[in-house]
Design a protein around this motif. Structure first.
Motif, PDB file in Angstrom:
ATOM      1  N   ASN A 122       0.798  -1.240   0.000  1.00 52.98           N
ATOM      2  CA  ASN A 122       0.000   0.000   0.000  1.00 52.98           C
ATOM      3  C   ASN A 122       0.826   1.282   0.000  1.00 52.98           C
ATOM      4  O   ASN A 122       0.351   2.334   0.429  1.00 52.98           O
ATOM      5  N   THR A 123       2.068   1.188  -0.484  1.00 50.34           N
ATOM      6  CA  THR A 123       2.893   2.389  -0.579  1.00 50.34           C
ATOM      7  C   THR A 123       2.589   3.167  -1.861  1.00 50.34           C
ATOM      8  O   THR A 123       2.490   4.396  -1.845  1.00 50.34           O
ATOM      9  N   TYR A 124       2.457   2.431  -2.966  1.00 48.03           N
ATOM     10  CA  TYR A 124       2.232   3.053  -4.271  1.00 48.03           C
ATOM     11  C   TYR A 124       0.973   2.483  -4.922  1.00 48.03           C
ATOM     12  O   TYR A 124       0.471   1.425  -4.538  1.00 48.03           O
ATOM     13  N   GLU A 125       0.500   3.187  -5.952  1.00 44.90           N
ATOM     14  CA  GLU A 125      -0.659   2.707  -6.702  1.00 44.90           C
ATOM     15  C   GLU A 125      -0.653   3.322  -8.097  1.00 44.90           C
ATOM     16  O   GLU A 125      -0.015   4.356  -8.348  1.00 44.90           O
ATOM     17  N   GLU A 126      -1.368   2.677  -9.011  1.00 47.41           N
ATOM     18  CA  GLU A 126      -1.573   3.247 -10.339  1.00 47.41           C
ATOM     19  C   GLU A 126      -2.581   4.382 -10.225  1.00 47.41           C
ATOM     20  O   GLU A 126      -3.641   4.221  -9.613  1.00 47.41           O
ATOM     21  N   LYS A 127      -2.234   5.530 -10.812  1.00 40.20           N
ATOM     22  CA  LYS A 127      -3.091   6.708 -10.713  1.00 40.20           C
ATOM     23  C   LYS A 127      -4.012   6.846 -11.933  1.00 40.20           C
ATOM     24  O   LYS A 127      -5.222   6.994 -11.788  1.00 40.20           O
ATOM     25  N   PHE A 128      -3.421   6.831 -13.135  1.00 41.21           N
ATOM     26  CA  PHE A 128      -4.225   6.883 -14.361  1.00 41.21           C
ATOM     27  C   PHE A 128      -3.369   6.417 -15.532  1.00 41.21           C
ATOM     28  O   PHE A 128      -2.143   6.354 -15.440  1.00 41.21           O
ATOM     29  N   VAL A 129      -4.030   6.068 -16.628  1.00 34.73           N
ATOM     30  CA  VAL A 129      -3.333   5.573 -17.819  1.00 34.73           C
ATOM     31  C   VAL A 129      -2.808   6.756 -18.634  1.00 34.73           C
ATOM     32  O   VAL A 129      -3.539   7.696 -18.938  1.00 34.73           O
ATOM     33  N   LEU A 130      -1.528   6.693 -18.969  1.00 29.14           N
ATOM     34  CA  LEU A 130      -0.926   7.710 -19.820  1.00 29.14           C
ATOM     35  C   LEU A 130      -1.033   7.346 -21.295  1.00 29.14           C
ATOM     36  O   LEU A 130      -1.253   8.190 -22.149  1.00 29.14           O
ATOM     37  N   ARG A 131      -0.874   6.046 -21.583  1.00 24.99           N
ATOM     38  CA  ARG A 131      -0.852   5.633 -22.972  1.00 24.99           C
ATOM     39  C   ARG A 131      -0.954   4.125 -23.100  1.00 24.99           C
ATOM     40  O   ARG A 131      -0.435   3.393 -22.269  1.00 24.99           O
ATOM     41  N   GLN A 132      -1.643   3.680 -24.142  1.00 29.78           N
ATOM     42  CA  GLN A 132      -1.605   2.280 -24.545  1.00 29.78           C
ATOM     43  C   GLN A 132      -0.659   2.212 -25.737  1.00 29.78           C
ATOM     44  O   GLN A 132      -0.791   3.002 -26.670  1.00 29.78           O
ATOM     45  N   GLN A 133       0.295   1.315 -25.712  1.00 23.25           N
ATOM     46  CA  GLN A 133       1.257   1.282 -26.806  1.00 23.25           C
ATOM     47  C   GLN A 133       1.471  -0.121 -27.348  1.00 23.25           C
ATOM     48  O   GLN A 133       1.342  -1.105 -26.630  1.00 23.25           O
ATOM     49  N   GLU A 134       1.766  -0.164 -28.635  1.00 22.72           N
ATOM     50  CA  GLU A 134       2.111  -1.414 -29.297  1.00 22.72           C
ATOM     51  C   GLU A 134       3.582  -1.356 -29.676  1.00 22.72           C
ATOM     52  O   GLU A 134       4.079  -0.319 -30.129  1.00 22.72           O
ATOM     53  N   MET A 135       4.285  -2.462 -29.472  1.00 25.23           N
ATOM     54  CA  MET A 135       5.708  -2.518 -29.769  1.00 25.23           C
ATOM     55  C   MET A 135       5.971  -3.353 -31.015  1.00 25.23           C
ATOM     56  O   MET A 135       5.272  -4.334 -31.272  1.00 25.23           O
ATOM     57  N   ALA A 136       6.994  -2.949 -31.773  1.00 21.90           N
ATOM     58  CA  ALA A 136       7.314  -3.638 -33.010  1.00 21.90           C
ATOM     59  C   ALA A 136       8.815  -3.795 -33.162  1.00 21.90           C
ATOM     60  O   ALA A 136       9.600  -3.101 -32.511  1.00 21.90           O
TER      61      ALA A 136
END
Length: 270
Positions: free
Chosen positions: A211-225
């Motif tokens: 419980n120290t950290y958490e995800e706040k919001f999504v910055l980006r969805q990315q696809e790698m190639a």
């Protein structure tokens, strides 16, 4: 440390870091390789990250490993050649490719319009979600809440670009050489939050007290190639065929299950 008044100018510069100036067309063509060239050489040299688990990491023998490494091994086997894995960093990935230090990159390189001006991208072989990850005690629900906070990112990464695009004036963005350095900065209190992939966030959660950290919001969805030098049309087709074939036969799904514990994702770019 980058002060707020320089943030947007530096962000534009940082987005270009690792994206060297466009080479003259004749030089790009001169550096183009074919499948036959690689087979004659008998070795495929692949650049990959080793600080981005589970995509790229170092094993107990201090050798490159992870999802990207296994994809590179599968590709070399497909071409019938030996494999040489070359560790790279976020900022130097594309320079290593453009200057012929590697034949191609399987280095968690997200597809972006800016990078597409420098390299050729294959069909995507992986995907990741980039999030703002920070101290649970801080009320961060949207980019507007970042004002006056210290936020870390890996320099010249997609999270750097995404964060710079949405952070309000007054945000202190601190840029580090790689994800490992940004992660350490968060855990040592140098920054309040970082932009990172969900896989990096999971690594932090394992090491930090509950419980120290958490995800706040999504910055980006990315696809790698896979990234190749410009002008390598035939090699690009071979890599695309490799990706499609191993999606269809389930090999990439097996590797995804092995390293990420989930099925190969459905991607718009595929």
């Amino acid at each position: 440390m980058i002060h707020a008044q320089n943030r947007r100018h530096f962000g534009t510069t940082a987005a270009a870091l690792g994206l060297t100036a466009v080479l003259p067309a004749w030089l790009s063509c001169a550096n183009a390789q074919t499948v036959e060239d690689i087979k004659k050489k008998g070795e495929l040299t692949v650049g990959l990250l080793v600080d981005f688990p589970p995509y790229g990491t170092l094993n107990s023998s201090n050798q490159p490993d992870g999802y990207d490494a296994d994809v590179a091994r599968l590709l070399a086997k497909d071409l019938g050649v030996k494999l040489k894995l070359v560790p790279v960093t976020g900022p130097n990935r594309i320079p290593f490719l453009i200057t012929n230090k590697v034949d191609l990159l399987v280095a968690s390189l997200a597809i972006t319009p800016e990078r597409a001006k420098q390299v050729q991208f294959s069909k995507p072989y992986a995907a990741a979600t980039i999030v703002l990850y920070g101290l649970k005690k801080l009320p961060i629900k949207s980019p507007a809440d970042l004002k006056a906070l210290r936020v870390g990112v890996a320099r010249a990464s997609t999270q750097d670009i995404a964060l710079t695009a949405v952070a309000p004036e007054g945000t202190e963005i601190r840029r580090f050489d790689d994800d490992a350095s940004a992660m350490q900065a968060l855990m040592s209190g140098q920054v309040d939050a970082i932009g990172c992939s969900t896989t990096v966030a999971a690594q932090i959660a394992k090491r930090a007290p509950a419980n120290t950290y958490e995800e706040k919001f999504v910055l980006r969805q990315q696809e790698m190639a896979v990234a190749l030098r410009p002008g390598q049309t035939e090699l690009l087709k071979a890599v695309n065929d490799f990706v499609e074939r191993n999606k269809a036969n389930g090999e990439l799904n097996k590797l995804y299950q092995k390293w990420l514990g989930t099925d190969f994702p459905v991607m718009k770019g595929s």
